[in-house]
Write a protein that holds these residues in place. Structure first.
Motif, mmCIF file in Angstrom:
data_model
loop_
_atom_site.group_PDB
_atom_site.id
_atom_site.type_symbol
_atom_site.label_atom_id
_atom_site.label_comp_id
_atom_site.label_asym_id
_atom_site.label_seq_id
_atom_site.Cartn_x
_atom_site.Cartn_y
_atom_site.Cartn_z
ATOM 1 N N SER A 61 0.940 -1.157 0.019
ATOM 2 C CA SER A 61 0.092 -0.042 0.085
ATOM 3 C C SER A 61 0.916 1.252 0.069
ATOM 4 C CB SER A 61 -0.749 0.070 1.245
ATOM 5 O OG SER A 61 -0.142 0.030 2.348
ATOM 6 N N ASP A 62 0.296 2.438 -0.420
ATOM 7 C CA ASP A 62 0.997 3.549 -0.729
ATOM 8 C C ASP A 62 1.604 4.151 0.844
ATOM 9 O OD1 ASP A 62 0.912 3.491 -3.311
ATOM 10 O OD2 ASP A 62 -0.701 4.880 -3.499
ATOM 11 N N ALA A 63 0.593 3.725 1.855
ATOM 12 C CA ALA A 63 0.944 4.306 3.216
ATOM 13 C C ALA A 63 1.969 3.523 3.770
ATOM 14 C CB ALA A 63 -0.189 4.239 4.094
ATOM 15 N N LYS A 64 2.363 2.506 3.281
ATOM 16 C CA LYS A 64 3.399 1.664 3.870
ATOM 17 C C LYS A 64 4.799 1.406 3.133
ATOM 18 C CE LYS A 64 0.401 -0.852 7.273
ATOM 19 N NZ LYS A 64 0.169 -2.258 7.578
ATOM 20 N N ARG A 65 4.456 1.624 1.869
ATOM 21 C CA ARG A 65 5.734 1.543 0.735
ATOM 22 C C ARG A 65 6.857 2.351 1.072
ATOM 23 N NH1 ARG A 65 3.665 2.108 -5.072
ATOM 24 N NH2 ARG A 65 2.219 0.629 -4.223
ATOM 25 N N GLY A 66 6.753 3.412 1.653
ATOM 26 C CA GLY A 66 7.835 4.255 1.963
ATOM 27 C C GLY A 66 8.955 3.757 3.013
ATOM 28 N N SER A 67 8.075 2.788 3.977
ATOM 29 C CA SER A 67 9.155 2.466 5.051
ATOM 30 C C SER A 67 9.784 1.237 4.627
ATOM 31 C CB SER A 67 8.346 2.014 6.296
ATOM 32 O OG SER A 67 7.141 1.264 6.144
ATOM 33 N N LEU A 68 9.400 0.550 3.423
ATOM 34 C CA LEU A 68 10.010 -0.962 3.057
ATOM 35 C C LEU A 68 11.601 -0.651 2.993
ATOM 36 C CD1 LEU A 68 9.613 -3.708 2.261
ATOM 37 C CD2 LEU A 68 9.225 -2.796 -0.184
ATOM 38 N N LEU A 69 12.212 0.181 2.392
ATOM 39 C CA LEU A 69 13.573 0.340 1.744
ATOM 40 C C LEU A 69 14.449 0.351 3.330
ATOM 41 C CD1 LEU A 69 16.247 0.838 0.276
ATOM 42 C CD2 LEU A 69 15.507 3.133 0.382
ATOM 43 N N ALA A 70 13.634 1.252 4.343
ATOM 44 C CA ALA A 70 14.457 1.304 5.721
ATOM 45 C C ALA A 70 14.503 -0.171 6.328
ATOM 46 C CB ALA A 70 13.765 2.401 6.492
ATOM 47 N N VAL A 71 13.261 -0.907 6.403
ATOM 48 C CA VAL A 71 13.105 -1.880 7.098
ATOM 49 C C VAL A 71 14.053 -3.125 6.578
ATOM 50 C CG1 VAL A 71 11.367 -3.872 7.475
ATOM 51 C CG2 VAL A 71 10.699 -1.636 7.795
ATOM 52 N N LEU A 72 14.090 -3.136 5.116
ATOM 53 C CA LEU A 72 14.827 -4.006 4.677
ATOM 54 C C LEU A 72 16.594 -3.921 4.862
ATOM 55 C CD1 LEU A 72 13.239 -4.636 1.148
ATOM 56 C CD2 LEU A 72 12.982 -6.042 3.319
ATOM 57 N N PHE A 73 16.774 -2.590 4.800
ATOM 58 C CA PHE A 73 18.117 -1.903 5.070
ATOM 59 C C PHE A 73 18.614 -2.289 6.388
ATOM 60 C CE2 PHE A 73 21.470 0.829 6.413
ATOM 61 C CZ PHE A 73 22.414 0.880 5.274
ATOM 62 N N HIS A 74 17.710 -2.085 7.310
ATOM 63 C CA HIS A 74 18.106 -2.551 8.907
ATOM 64 C C HIS A 74 18.280 -3.957 8.987
ATOM 65 C CE1 HIS A 74 17.978 -2.062 13.311
ATOM 66 N NE2 HIS A 74 17.333 -3.196 13.238
ATOM 67 N N LEU A 75 17.430 -4.697 8.373
ATOM 68 C CA LEU A 75 17.301 -6.357 8.484
ATOM 69 C C LEU A 75 18.744 -6.778 7.928
ATOM 70 C CD1 LEU A 75 13.814 -7.408 7.803
ATOM 71 C CD2 LEU A 75 14.991 -7.754 9.818
ATOM 72 N N ALA A 76 19.223 -6.132 6.780
ATOM 73 C CA ALA A 76 20.374 -6.478 6.345
ATOM 74 C C ALA A 76 21.757 -6.529 6.889
ATOM 75 C CB ALA A 76 20.465 -5.960 4.683
ATOM 76 N N PHE A 77 21.606 -5.297 7.612
ATOM 77 C CA PHE A 77 23.111 -4.885 8.154
ATOM 78 C C PHE A 77 23.129 -5.299 9.430
ATOM 79 C CE2 PHE A 77 23.538 -2.633 4.259
ATOM 80 C CZ PHE A 77 24.630 -2.801 3.831
ATOM 81 N N TRP A 78 21.883 -5.386 10.374
ATOM 82 C CA TRP A 78 22.185 -5.745 11.625
ATOM 83 C C TRP A 78 21.408 -6.921 12.109
ATOM 84 C CZ3 TRP A 78 21.580 -0.371 10.415
ATOM 85 C CH2 TRP A 78 22.973 0.391 10.705
#
Length: 224
Positions: A61-78
């Motif tokens: 959804s448009d409301a949550k799509r903006g947070s996807l990059l930050a979530v995936l980045f955090h998961l990848a590095f930490w």
């Protein structure tokens, strides 16, 4: 999927040249995306197939799509173990100091720098590394930090042929615009006790690295 995914600095024809049967680990972009999606619980395995979870469907959804990059980045590095991409080279180093490394890159990678120089400037070496005859640290840095940042669009990459030989290339990196848009740091360094300050920063790396949410990848932003 091979025709749908575009990946920076990935030569699909070269990667598939020696593989008649293509399995997921042979296709690096798909492997990375699947690992991230499962780590974020966006997909799950059901009857031998990957299906989207309720969270995975809602994130579109448009409301949550903006947070996807930050979530995936955090998961990848930490959360994920990036040593797979370095074939276990030097264990968890330098990913264990991801916060310190990212902050250092924010200062040192404004212009093109070699992977070797960025390794010296941005990582905390361990004593055992100096006793080895072959310096493996740039390879670990590139595999676990620089290339994953390139995949996320936070770094740019270029290669130059080694003048003195037929084979081999020099790899250089610099920050992309997205780096400073996505990451913010709250760092305090006590210059009188620099060594202990850096160790404290390394042990609490996540505390001063903030991944901004609501930041779209430049390509996705252009499409909208």
């Amino acid at each position: 999927m091979c025709k749908l995914i575009e990946w920076p600095d990935y030569d699909q024809a070269d990667a598939f040249r020696f593989n008649k049967v293509i399995n997921e680990p042979d296709f690096l972009p798909l492997y990375v995306v699947r690992q991230l999606a499962q780590a974020a619980t966006l997909v799950r395995v059901r009857r031998g197939k990957l299906v989207a979870t309720p969270l995975g469907k809602s994130i579109l959804s448009d409301a949550k799509r903006g947070s996807l990059l930050a979530v995936l980045f955090h998961l990848a590095f930490w959360r994920m173990d990036l040593s797979y991409f370095g074939r276990g080279l030097l264990g968890s180093w330098p990913q264990a100091d991801a916060g310190v490394v990212l902050w250092s890159l924010s200062v040192c990678a404004n212009d093109w720098q070699s992977a070797e120089k960025l390794t010296r400037l941005c990582t905390i070496p361990e004593a055992a590394m100096f006793s080895e005859t072959w310096d493996r640290t740039p390879y670990a840095m590139e595999a676990k930090i620089l290339r994953p940042l390139l995949w996320f669009g936070l770094l740019e990459h270029r290669t130059e042929k080694v003048p003195s030989g037929r084979f081999g290339e020099h790899h250089s990196y610099r920050k992309a615009e997205l780096f400073d848009r996505l990451l913010a740091f709250d760092v305090q360094v006590d210059l009188s006790e620099r060594g202990s300050a850096l160790k404290a920063a390394a042990s609490a790396a996540r505390d001063f690295t903030r991944v901004r949410r609501g930041i779209a990848h430049p390509r996705h932003a252009a499409e909208h």
